[in-house]
Design a protein around this motif. Structure first.
Motif, PDB file in Angstrom:
ATOM      1  N   LEU A  88       0.844  -1.191   0.000  1.00 42.67           N
ATOM      2  CA  LEU A  88       0.000   0.000   0.000  1.00 42.67           C
ATOM      3  C   LEU A  88       0.878   1.240   0.000  1.00 42.67           C
ATOM      4  CD1 LEU A  88      -2.781   1.405   0.318  1.00 42.67           C
ATOM      5  CD2 LEU A  88      -2.478   1.157   2.790  1.00 42.67           C
TER       6      LEU A  88
ATOM      7  N   ALA B 199      -6.340  -5.183 -12.877  1.00 44.11           N
ATOM      8  CA  ALA B 199      -7.179  -4.522 -11.893  1.00 44.11           C
ATOM      9  C   ALA B 199      -8.534  -5.215 -11.841  1.00 44.11           C
ATOM     10  CB  ALA B 199      -7.355  -3.049 -12.244  1.00 44.11           C
TER      11      ALA B 199
ATOM     12  N   THR C 153      -3.349   0.794  -9.287  1.00 45.59           N
ATOM     13  CA  THR C 153      -3.746  -0.278  -8.388  1.00 45.59           C
ATOM     14  C   THR C 153      -4.115  -1.527  -9.177  1.00 45.59           C
ATOM     15  OG1 THR C 153      -4.513   1.247  -6.681  1.00 45.59           O
ATOM     16  CG2 THR C 153      -5.424  -0.976  -6.650  1.00 45.59           C
TER      17      THR C 153
ATOM     18  N   GLN D 157       0.235  -7.689  -4.997  1.00 48.81           N
ATOM     19  CA  GLN D 157      -0.776  -6.638  -4.985  1.00 48.81           C
ATOM     20  C   GLN D 157      -0.138  -5.278  -4.774  1.00 48.81           C
ATOM     21  OE1 GLN D 157      -4.397  -6.833  -5.243  1.00 48.81           O
ATOM     22  NE2 GLN D 157      -4.039  -4.620  -5.476  1.00 48.81           N
TER      23      GLN D 157
ATOM     24  N   THR E 107      -1.457  -1.388  -4.216  1.00 44.22           N
ATOM     25  CA  THR E 107      -2.609  -0.540  -3.937  1.00 44.22           C
ATOM     26  C   THR E 107      -2.127   0.879  -3.723  1.00 44.22           C
ATOM     27  OG1 THR E 107      -3.801  -2.381  -2.900  1.00 44.22           O
ATOM     28  CG2 THR E 107      -4.602  -0.156  -2.462  1.00 44.22           C
TER      29      THR E 107
ATOM     30  N   SER F 177      -3.457   4.482  -2.730  1.00 49.50           N
ATOM     31  CA  SER F 177      -4.617   5.119  -2.125  1.00 49.50           C
ATOM     32  C   SER F 177      -4.171   6.069  -1.028  1.00 49.50           C
ATOM     33  CB  SER F 177      -5.563   4.064  -1.540  1.00 49.50           C
ATOM     34  OG  SER F 177      -6.698   4.663  -0.947  1.00 49.50           O
TER      35      SER F 177
END
Length: 124
Positions: A11, A40, A91, A119, A121, A123
């Protein structure tokens, strides 16, 4: 047996950076081109970047050009994807892929060895 393992996802806030790694086993890495792809939710898998076996030829999707850099360290059997200035639209699950004895970048359906994905991400 040829195996690829991605790592380095996580993240990150918009504008941040991550470096993904694709580690290979069972191969002499300098004989193989490596591609990076991402998928995605609800979207088709798309090409992100690729690098030839020698590292002298690289290609990038227009959406990441100028922000992402692909490189390889054949002694470590690892290909990297440095991702800077990340955007929420980056993402996705990121995969690396290759094909035995192919030295140059391939189309999506020509890569038949894939990692498990990592993964990413982006944000706030």
């Amino acid at each position: 047996q040829l195996q690829l393992v991605e790592s380095g996802g996580g993240l990150v806030q918009p504008g941040g950076s991550l470096r993904l790694s694709c580690a290979a086993s069972g191969v002499t890495l300098d004989d193989y081109a490596i591609g990076w792809f991402r998928q995605a939710p609800g979207k088709e898998r798309e090409g992100v970047s690729c690098i030839s076996a020698s590292g002298r030829i690289t290609d990038y999707a227009d959406s990441v050009k100028g922000r992402f850099t692909i490189s390889r360290d054949n002694a470590k059997k690892t290909v990297y994807l440095q991702m800077n200035s990340l955007k929420p639209e980056d993402t996705a699950i990121y995969y690396c892929a290759t094909r035995t004895n192919r030295r140059y970048c391939l189309g999506l359906n020509e890569y038949n060895y894939w990692g498990q994905g990592t993964q990413v991400t982006v944000s706030s």
